[in-house]
Design a protein around this motif. Structure first.
Motif, short mmCIF file in Angstrom:
data_model
loop_
_atom_site.label_atom_id
_atom_site.label_comp_id
_atom_site.label_asym_id
_atom_site.label_seq_id
_atom_site.Cartn_x
_atom_site.Cartn_y
_atom_site.Cartn_z
N VAL A 1 42.54 -19.91 68.59
CA VAL A 1 42.75 -18.90 69.62
C VAL A 1 42.93 -19.57 70.97
O VAL A 1 43.83 -19.24 71.72
CB VAL A 1 41.56 -17.90 69.65
CG1 VAL A 1 41.75 -16.89 70.77
CG2 VAL A 1 41.43 -17.19 68.31
N CYS A 2 42.06 -20.57 71.25
CA CYS A 2 42.14 -21.17 72.59
C CYS A 2 42.37 -22.68 72.56
O CYS A 2 42.53 -23.29 73.61
CB CYS A 2 40.85 -20.87 73.35
SG CYS A 2 39.42 -21.67 72.60
N GLY A 3 42.35 -23.30 71.36
CA GLY A 3 42.65 -24.73 71.28
C GLY A 3 41.48 -25.65 71.54
O GLY A 3 41.66 -26.86 71.69
N THR A 4 40.25 -25.11 71.59
CA THR A 4 39.08 -25.96 71.86
C THR A 4 38.76 -26.81 70.63
O THR A 4 38.80 -26.32 69.51
CB THR A 4 37.86 -25.08 72.20
OG1 THR A 4 38.23 -24.21 73.25
CG2 THR A 4 36.67 -25.92 72.60
N PHE A 5 38.42 -28.07 70.87
CA PHE A 5 38.06 -29.00 69.79
C PHE A 5 36.55 -28.90 69.55
O PHE A 5 35.77 -29.01 70.50
CB PHE A 5 38.45 -30.42 70.22
CG PHE A 5 38.14 -31.48 69.18
CD1 PHE A 5 38.87 -31.53 67.99
CD2 PHE A 5 37.14 -32.41 69.39
CE1 PHE A 5 38.59 -32.51 67.04
CE2 PHE A 5 36.87 -33.38 68.45
CZ PHE A 5 37.59 -33.43 67.27
N VAL A 6 36.14 -28.65 68.33
CA VAL A 6 34.70 -28.47 68.04
C VAL A 6 34.29 -29.28 66.81
O VAL A 6 35.12 -29.68 66.01
CB VAL A 6 34.37 -26.97 67.75
CG1 VAL A 6 34.39 -26.16 69.01
CG2 VAL A 6 35.30 -26.38 66.72
N CYS A 7 32.96 -29.53 66.71
CA CYS A 7 32.42 -30.23 65.53
C CYS A 7 31.88 -29.17 64.57
O CYS A 7 31.00 -28.41 64.96
CB CYS A 7 31.25 -31.13 65.88
SG CYS A 7 31.57 -32.26 67.19
N LEU A 8 32.36 -29.17 63.37
CA LEU A 8 31.80 -28.26 62.36
C LEU A 8 30.50 -28.87 61.86
O LEU A 8 30.47 -30.05 61.50
CB LEU A 8 32.79 -28.10 61.21
CG LEU A 8 32.39 -27.12 60.12
CD1 LEU A 8 32.60 -25.70 60.58
CD2 LEU A 8 33.19 -27.36 58.85
N LYS A 9 29.44 -28.12 61.87
CA LYS A 9 28.12 -28.56 61.40
C LYS A 9 27.58 -29.75 62.19
O LYS A 9 26.66 -30.42 61.74
CB LYS A 9 28.15 -28.97 59.91
CG LYS A 9 28.65 -27.91 58.98
CD LYS A 9 28.70 -28.47 57.55
CE LYS A 9 29.41 -27.56 56.60
NZ LYS A 9 29.74 -28.18 55.35
N GLY A 10 28.20 -30.05 63.33
CA GLY A 10 27.76 -31.24 64.08
C GLY A 10 26.41 -31.00 64.74
O GLY A 10 26.23 -30.07 65.53
N LEU A 11 25.44 -31.86 64.43
CA LEU A 11 24.10 -31.69 65.01
C LEU A 11 24.08 -32.08 66.48
O LEU A 11 23.26 -31.60 67.25
CB LEU A 11 23.09 -32.53 64.22
CG LEU A 11 22.93 -32.11 62.74
CD1 LEU A 11 21.99 -33.06 62.02
CD2 LEU A 11 22.43 -30.68 62.62
#
Length: 1756
Positions: free
Chosen positions: A1649-1659
């Motif tokens: 939706v907005c192009g933000t880079f995120v960590c999946l399950k990242g602690l």
């Protein structure tokens, strides 16, 4: 695996071979100065020695030779810096590596430093430890010993045991033997099979331990002992493969250096080979054999992939001998006694599949190395020429012969289902079949005939030994089966290759008849067992036996298992007596007893419920045996085509599943490598590609291949399909698809039978196979079965008839030669006395009449009652003592006698052959099991009866035709009409139709082949006999038949019902799920659409009662409330935003709708009174609450009890009942609340709509009065009815749906203004979203998109009820400012507090909702129109003010002057020029236009405005308001929206809302101003509104314009645009670092939706127990997140507390997903799928369409 350049190969030194590593001429290569390396030459020996000292020190000889892992780990950690240092040295370049190589291979250094001689006590101690470790190694491979062994063998002095060279390497009995040997010595078996060493080996002393001569050897030894630590492996790899060619670049004499380096490489390879046995021993003991296996292969693949190196080591170190021996030795540790055949006396041993060695595939690295070296022709040649090696290898293969034996459980279910069969199949495939395919790839030309002869010879010897070892005579033991016969399969595949490629004469490599008879027994047993397993006879053995039957035919195994077995049986059948073979088949399938003419029989070996499926199995097997040509003459391309067609006919397939399902020809040079050119071109020839599609339920199909029509028409081969089906249902699936095709193409309307397909011609070597079709035994079986089917005997099916006709047709296809049409000679007639048929040719036997048959039947059978006729035919008379009686007659003599004769005849043949072959006495000891057949008539209750038959095969076929057609005399020979059919028979190669068609085809073929047959057929047809009436069936039998019939009918009925139900359900789901189509709606009729009933009636979907919604028992709509930020994602740029794929491309949210509205509210709050600001805008662009319904209603009390039952239901649902979630009881759509239906009555509604003639001034007054009346709301709040309670509760639900930050905008938290703003904004959000769903305009008209599923009417009632609780102080009521000229203008300005928001700054749509929702409900249409008219005047003024800022100063002056002239005309108030002139002059009074012109405006808008362009601008400005108003009117008062063209939208909507005067006709001179209806003089009103702006401009000139210029044009919300190729995304994001922890995340994801880079399950990015994806979904989408998982190419949807995998929008060239990127194919965007994803996001239907939701517990 490590990949190396093959430049080590001397061939690689040619200029063209390898660009990177080609030789430089010596002149250019500078020499390394000696001084430079001196230091390292001095230091390195000491350094490496200290490393070895550490390794020696750290090693403690543990108990049981199992080093404790902790100790090893500790030492390795300590040594890590040392090894890393060495590794760094190897990276320093060729010079340093060459020093390292010298140090490692220098024997003198090693001798001096490590021998343990000297004063140093520590060194001595470590040397002793080293010696102890060496002793434990047990096996030794000193080179000189091996060489000596080889010389001896060459000179013939060696007396090695049968294992040949294996002996040269084993140590049992000498020196110390390892613990392991002692252990398996105690088993006895191990001892007997252990390879004994020949006595002539001279030097015993060198056998005890490995002898190391240099650092390299000892370093490798410790690497093995410490189980291949990763660092050491890397160091050794860095050293060896690279240094050769890199070393060349440093030295002035390239050729010498090459030799030197080559020698060094050979030195290392020899060292590796020398330690091979030790590697095997360590591997067997290792706890982590998987890791160790991989590391071993990392090294060995580098060494053995080079053919030159492998050849040299084979010659110098006996590499092949060592490998085979080590493998043999390895397997010997897990041998057990074979229980196949003769359990007590068997001498055969097999591997135990339950051992860890097999279960964990521990043998894999060694087998893999062996397969690797066999791929080199020079090495394989040595192997195939070396007889003793072949003997040893066959000995190894025989360990797998008969492993994993299954014994049929007859009494109770097996307690524990063993899963060892996985290990067994893997072992046969990897350890036996793969090396076999490797060897076969080198036997492809005539010159290699000798190799094949060698293999076949030793294979047969091994088989003979095996038969002797298991004491096999002629009968397999009953109820036993093993699927593993690798020796049979070696033999079969080499035979096939010999005939196909090497032009060998088949008979020259076949054994005698006796051996062939033995060879066929076990493969035939497997085929019969397959049939038994599918007939559920092995059901007590558990599921695993079915697993074995499936694996045996599964695509990865079939061409190493079932195909060779069938081929071997075909070879045996072509060389053995056909009668013997056919009898063996029926006996093996246990259906001999069934083959009697009698209507009843006794089967001693089979229950009656299994008879039918076993008979089908036997006939199907014969059809496969006689039709299959895989190894009998088909070319590789034909095989590939047949395999592909079979798989595609079962089901449409994706490209990858097709690759997987087509048996790979493991010989890569054959051209049938999946993915190769031939595969792709073949695929395009036989199949059409179906692009990925979407079904209405939302499930996504992948790209599929489906057979071309031509394939169904000419190539569908049921035989191949049956052979290749793992699940029996696939055969049915193929037939169903075939039937559907025939119906669709109009070829055949009925239920077709499997089509008959003409076979490819046989290879001449296998012509004998066709003898099976021309043997009396088969003809008797066919005759008997046809007779039984005609007589309706039990346990016979259509499938049996189909196979019988198939066999007859095959026989006619392959009849030997045209028989003479002479009458049969007298001799024939005489011979006919004691036999069924005169000869063995099917064509002539078909017309032979059989008159009487004597049978043995139970005394209860109907046949007994009849008296035998006076003179029975020769069949019956033949005395049972007659020494010459034929087997055929005897076969029909009695029930058991018939079995006896068939079996006995077979035994007799077997006996003859054995006698012929053996010079000894002809007595053969029979196994006891066969005695039960010896006494005919042993069961006393059987009696003899003589049946009158008087039929021939032809007459039976004609009567069958009558029976199948259900008419008498239905068969009419076609040649009566047209003799041509006989002269030029056009019998197609391929024919469709049912049983009747098949019978007609067979009769025509029979007539074509013989005149006599033609005559017989004609005679039979002339007799016109009615079909023989069926025998009288005994009542008991009738009962069972009836029962069977009833069951069958019931089954059919059930199937029909189920099919109907499924289709209904499917159509229901399609309509219920299809958000887009109002016409396909099955929702309940809701009050909104019912116009003529006095009161709205609702159906409750729980209790089923209908009735109105009352205050005491309200009805509610099932609704789903969800927070939405979709509107906030609208942008005002026409260019769609792209997903960033580089650092330069970044997305900033400043131009989104949400951001713009947010900034506006903040600015207003800075300058104006807070409560006034909160009524001047709408919120809900982000985190607004969207309400949708499936349209079903229920009583609210019913809903409560439904929720209670869900709470108590223990079944795990995909939703949380505690959060109020449930599924609609009727359509199962996801919901989380119930919206109460307002008790309204429709008569009232129709009254509300009638137009009145009141003036606008009167209406304005009425509106004002109604807004004041708080207490007249129809539901009295004080008396708290059920309805009002529910309305309150649903309002709470609506508030709690979204987060607090999206509802609280007031400067004073908890202010009632907040709630007021939130409530009318909910209405705004829902109206705006409906507009978005309609593509942003109302041109299409019609009902609401959701049709009857709209819940806005009910929602407005709930909101209105709550908004009426807040009174707006009459002084602040905007209504006054809009409709009256205020007197006290200056009072506010003097006060201290902030002023109210000027009217021109207020959002008109928000004002509309405030006005409507604070009126008493239901509202009258005239009041609604009045409010709209008043607000339109304000909107129009805003448009003029906004325009005045857009044009230049000159334009302003011009318009001001030109408009001034029109002010005083009659319709000045309805002329935009006059109004614009007034606006400009009023605004000029303040500082509005004093600022410098904004240049960017001039760039965007035309410099010269024409009246048309101004009119267009004004209309566009007003349209969004008109659209919202029209929708609101539609929901409040019903009635359809008018449809129109885009350019007339303004006019049509104006008309619909009643803004246009009714007199308005012509659109030509239409201007938007004609919609105006001013309540007070226009110019006064405008002056009042502009004055507010002017006074604001005096104080904050810079903000005046910012707040006025509203950009009304928003694009529709859409997801980010994705690049065409997935690699673009992958390359950028999979290495991108996380902004929080600056590490590369394990599972990176990006928000679409907005192009933000995120960590999946990242602690690292977790905040207050929320992981980053969940957190982002709340911030970006108010709880809805759409993320692309970079490393998996899959899209994941987060919705609130749940998540689901959506699928992938990137597909490969064949339209398939590649989840987790396992296949590594290039992926391309599928625009259709992405559109569907976007559609589901915009329409908020993720919850309804995606079914597999699970809780994420904030952990994503």
């Amino acid at each position: 695996m490590g990949v190396v350049c093959d430049s080590q190969n001397p061939a690689g030194l040619q200029e063209k071979f390898c660009k990177r590593h080609r030789m430089k001429s010596s002149s250019k290569v500078p020499c390394v100065p000696k001084d430079l390396l001196m230091m390292s030459e001095l230091v390195l020996p000491q350094f490496i020695f200290s490393l070895i000292q550490y390794l020696r020190e750290g090693y403690n000889e543990p108990a049981l030779d199992l080093p404790s892992e902790k100790d090893l780990h500790r030492i390795l950690q300590m040594l890590e810096p040392h090894v890393s240092f060495l590794e760094d040295l190897t990276k320093m370049g060729g010079a340093m590596r060459s020093v390292l190589t010298q140090v490692l291979t220098n024997q003198q250094f090693y001798k001096d430093l490590s021998s343990g001689v000297g004063e140093n006590a520590c060194a001595k101690k470590s040397y002793e430890k080293y010696l102890i470790a060496l002793k434990g190694s047990g096996l030794a491979f000193p080179e000189d010993k091996l060489a000596c062994g080889m010389q001896e063998q060459a000179s013939g002095t060696s007396t090695l045991a049968i294992q040949g060279l294996a002996g040269a390497t084993a140590t049992s009995g000498q020196g110390e033997s390892s613990d392991e040997e002692d252990q398996d010595g105690s088993q006895g078996v191990g001892k007997r099979k252990r390879v004994k060493l020949s006595s002539s080996t001279k030097d015993q002393s060198i056998m005890d331990v490995l002898k190391h001569k240099c650092f390299l050897e000892e370093l490798l030894f410790w690497t093995i002992k410490y189980e291949f630590p990763q660092k050491m492996v890397t160091f050794l790899l860095n050293m060896l493969p690279d240094q050769d060619y890199k070393g060349l670049l440093v030295c002035p004499e390239p050729h010498n250096t090459w030799k030197e380096m080559w020698t060094k490489q050979i030195a290392f390879t020899k060292t590796f080979v020398q330690h091979y046995a030790f590697i095997m021993k360590t591997l067997k003991k290792s706890h982590e054999s998987d890791t160790m296996s991989n590391r071993i292969v990392h090294i060995s693949v580098q060494l053995f992939s080079n053919e030159e190196l492998a050849r040299q080591v084979t010659e110098e170190c006996q590499l092949l001998d060592i490998m085979v021996t080590v493998l043999l030795y390895m397997m010997e540790s897990c041998l057990i006694k074979s229980e196949l055949q003769d359990e007590e006396n068997s001498l055969h041993v097999v591997v135990n599949c339950g051992e860890a060695l097999l279960k964990n595939n521990t043998y894999w690295p060694l087998v893999s190395d062996f397969i690797n070296i066999l791929s080199h022709q020079s090495v394989a040649k040595k192997f195939l020429e070396d007889h003793s090696l072949l003997v040893t290898w066959m000995n190894f293969v025989s360990f797998f012969q008969g492993m994993n034996l299954n014994k049929r459980e007859l009494n109770e279910h097996v307690e524990f289902e063993s899963q060892t069969y996985y290990a067994a199949f893997a072992a046969e495939l990897e350890a036996c079949a793969q090396p076999m395919w490797g060897l076969l790839s080198h036997c492809k030309v005539r010159e290699t005939q000798e190799y094949t002869r060698n293999v076949v010879r030793y294979c047969l010897e091994a088989l003979q030994d095996w038969f002797d070892a298991i004491n096999f005579v002629d009968e397999p033991a009953p109820n036993q089966v093993t699927f593993h016969l690798p020796l049979h399969r070696y033999y079969a595949m080499f035979l096939s290759k010999a005939v196909k490629c090497q032009e060998l004469d088949l008979d020259s490599i076949l054994p005698d008849q006796e051996m062939l008879m033995k060879l066929m027994i076990h493969p035939l047993q497997i085929q019969a067992s397959l049939s038994e397993i599918h007939s559920n006879m092995w059901v007590r053995n558990g599921l695993q036996i079915k697993g074995q039957a499936m694996t045996y035919v599964q695509s990865h195994f079939c061409n190493s298992m079932i195909d060779p077995d069938i081929y071997l049986l075909q070879v045996c059948a072509s060389r053995l007596d056909p009668d013997y073979f056919i009898s063996s088949v029926f006996e093996r399938f246990k259906v001999v007893d069934l083959l009697t003419m009698a209507s009843q029989h006794q089967n001693t070996v089979l229950d009656s419920e299994h008879e039918r499926s076993m008979l089908e199995g036997a006939l199907t097997f014969l059809v496969i045996l006689l039709s299959l040509r895989l190894h009998l003459g088909m070319t590789d391309d034909e095989i590939l085509r047949a395999e592909m067609v079979a798989q595609l006919c079962m089901n449409d397939r994706t490209h990858s599943s097709l690759l997987d399902l087509i048996p790979e020809n493991p010989n890569p040079k054959s051209g049938i490598v999946p993915g190769s050119l031939s595969f792709e071109s073949m695929l395009s020839a036989v199949a059409d590609f179906k692009a990925p599609v979407f079904e209405p339920g939302g499930s996504m199909q992948q790209g599929m291949y489906t057979p071309k029509a031509d394939i169904w028409d000419k190539e569908f081969d049921p035989v191949m399909v049956i052979l290749r089906t793992v699940y029996r249902r696939d055969v049915q699936s193929a037939m169903d698809r075939y039937t559907a095709f025939l119906k669709q193409s109009g070829t055949f309307p009925g239920n077709p039978w499997p089509p008959y397909k003409k076979r490819t011609p046989l290879h001449p070597s296998y012509k004998g196979l066709m003898k099976l079709l021309h043997c009396k035994t088969l003809h008797i079986v066919l005759f008997t079965l046809l007779y039984k089917i005609l007589m309706d005997h039990q346990n016979l099916s259509e499938h049996v008839l189909c196979m019988v006709l198939y066999l007859i047709e095959l026989g006619l296809e392959d009849s030997p030669e045209q028989e003479s049409d002479e009458e049969d000679s007298v001799g024939e007639h005489e011979r006919c006395h004691d036999s069924w048929f005169p000869g063995s040719n099917l064509v002539s036997n078909m017309r032979h009449f059989i008159n009487y048959v004597r049978v043995r039947v139970p005394e209860t059978a109907p046949e007994v009652k009849r008296e035998p006729p006076a003179s029975t035919s020769s069949d019956g008379v033949a005395s049972s003592q007659s020494p010459r009686r034929s087997k055929s007659l005897q076969r029909e003599n009695s029930g058991t006698a018939q079995v006896f004769s068939l079996v006995a005849e077979r035994r007799k043949k077997f006996q003859e052959i054995i006698n012929r072959n053996s010079s000894e006495a002809s007595q053969v000891v029979r196994p006891k099991t066969s005695m039960k057949w010896s006494a005919p008539g042993a069961t006393p209750q059987l009696t003899t009866a003589i049946l009158e038959i008087k039929e021939s095969i032809l007459s039976l076929l004609i009567k069958l035709h009558h029976k199948l057609s259900g008419k008498q005399n239905s068969y009419y020979p076609p040649w009566f009409d047209d003799m041509e059919v006989l002269i030029q028979p056009e019998i197609p190669k391929y024919s469709h139709g049912d049983g009747m068609t098949a019978v007609e085809r067979i009769l025509l073929k029979a007539a074509v082949q013989s005149r006599l047959n033609k005559r017989v057929i004609e005679e039979i047809c002339r007799k016109v006999t009615p079909p023989v009436p069926p025998k009288k069936i005994s009542p008991a039998e009738k009962k069972t038949l009836d029962k069977e019939e009833r069951r069958q009918k019931a089954r059919e009925r059930q199937q029909k019902l189920l099919a109907e139900f499924a289709s209904k359900q499917k159509s229901f789901m399609e309509t219920a799920m299809d958000v887009e189509s109002p016409d396909a709606d099955i929702a309940m009729e809701i009050a909104t659409s019912e116009q003529h009933v006095s009161e709205a009636v609702y159906d409750c979907v729980i209790c089923g009662q209908s009735g109105p919604s009352t205050e005491d028992r309200p009805t509610g709509l099932v609704v789903l409330l969800q927070a939405s930020s979709v509107l906030g994602q609208c942008r005002n740029s026409t260019e769609p935003k792209k997903l960033p794929t580089s650092e330069e491309e970044q997305i900033y949210p400043s131009d989104t709708c949400a951001a713009v509205h947010d900034v506006r509210l903040t600015t207003l709050q800075r300058y104006f009174k807070d409560s006034s600001c909160l009524q001047a805008v709408s919120i809900g662009w982000e985190g607004g609450v969207y309400v949708q319904t499936c349209g079903h209603t229920l009583h609210i009390d019913c809903h409560k009890s439904y929720m209670e039952s869900l709470r108590n239901d223990q079944v795990l649902q995909g939703f949380s009942v505690d959060k109020g979630e449930f599924t609609c009881p009727l359509c199962r759509q996801f919901a989380n609340s119930v919206l109460p239906c307002y008790p309204g009555n429709n008569v009232e509604r129709s009254l509300l709509q009638c137009h009145s003639n009141k003036s606008i001034q009167d209406l304005i007054k009425e509106v004002e009065e109604l807004q004041e009346q708080l207490g007249t709301f129809p539901v009295s709040i004080s008396s708290e009815t059920n309805l009002s309670k529910e309305m309150e509760s649903v309002m709470k639900d609506i508030k709690s749906t979204t987060q607090k930050k999206y509802t609280d905008y007031s400067k004073t938290p908890g202010s009632p203004d907040n709630d007021f703003l939130f409530m009318y904004s909910v209405a705004r959000t829902n109206l705006e979203l409906e507009l978005v769903h309609r593509e942003g305009n109302l041109c299409l008209g019609g009902a609401s998109t959701a049709g009857k599923r709209s819940c806005l009417n009910q929602l407005f009632h709930v909101l209105a009820m709550h908004m009426r609780l807040y009174s707006i102080d009459s002084a602040y009521n905007p209504w006054r400012k809009l409709t009256q000229i205020m007197q006290d203008r200056n009072s506010q300005m003097n006060s201290e507090e902030l002023p109210e928001v000027p009217v021109l700054y207020r959002d008109v749509s928000s004002l509309l909702l405030i006005q409507i929702l604070t009126m008493p409900q239901p509202l009258r249409k005239e009041h609604f129109t009045c409010i709209v008219k008043v607000l339109f005047t304000l909107l129009y003024t805003q448009a003029l003010a906004a325009f005045s800022l857009k044009c230049s100063a000159e334009d302003r002056v011009a318009w001001k002057n030109s408009g001034a002239l029109k002010k005083n005309t009659s319709n000045g108030e309805k002329s935009w020029e006059a109004l614009l002139s007034h606006v400009i002059s009023e605004l000029s009074k303040g500082k509005m236009f004093e600022e410098g012109e904004t240049e960017e405006l001039a760039m965007v808008y035309p410099s010269v405005w024409s009246p048309d362009s101004i009119e267009c601008y004004l209309q566009q400005f007003c349209l969004p308001f008109l659209r919202i108003t029209c929708l609101l009117q539609h929901h409040l008062f019903g009635g359809d929206l008018p449809s129109c063209q885009e350019d007339e939208e303004f006019t049509v909507l104006g008309n619909c809302l009643g803004l246009l005067p009714s007199s308005f006709q012509s659109p030509h001179q239409f201007t938007s101003a004609s919609c105006l209806d001013w309540p007070v003089p226009a110019f006064n009103m405008i002056s009042q509104w502009c004055l507010e702006l002017a006074s604001f401009a005096d104080r904050h000139a810079e903000q005046v314009k910012v707040l006025l210029i509203q950009e009304p044009k928003w694009d529709l919300p859409c997801l980010l645009q994705l690049p065409e190729n997935y690699n673009t995304i992958f390359q950028y994001y999979h290495r991108k670092t996380c902004t929080v922890c600056t590490k590369v995340p394990k599972d990176p994801a990006v928000c679409l939706v907005c192009g933000t880079f995120v960590c999946l399950k990242g602690l690292c990015c977790k905040q207050q127990s929320y992981c980053e994806c969940v957190l982002h979904s709340q911030n970006c989408g108010a709880g809805t997140g759409i993320f692309l998982l970079i490393n998996a190419s899959v899209i994941i949807i987060i919705r609130g507390h749940r998540f689901c995998l959506w699928g992938s929008v990137y597909l490969d060239a064949h339209g398939e997903e590649d989840r987790d990127l396992r296949r590594g194919k290039p992926l391309y965007i599928c625009k259709e799928r992405y559109k569907v994803l976007e559609q589901q996001w915009v329409s908020h239907t993720f919850d309804h369409i995606n079914k597999r939701w699970g809780p994420h517990y904030n952990g994503l």
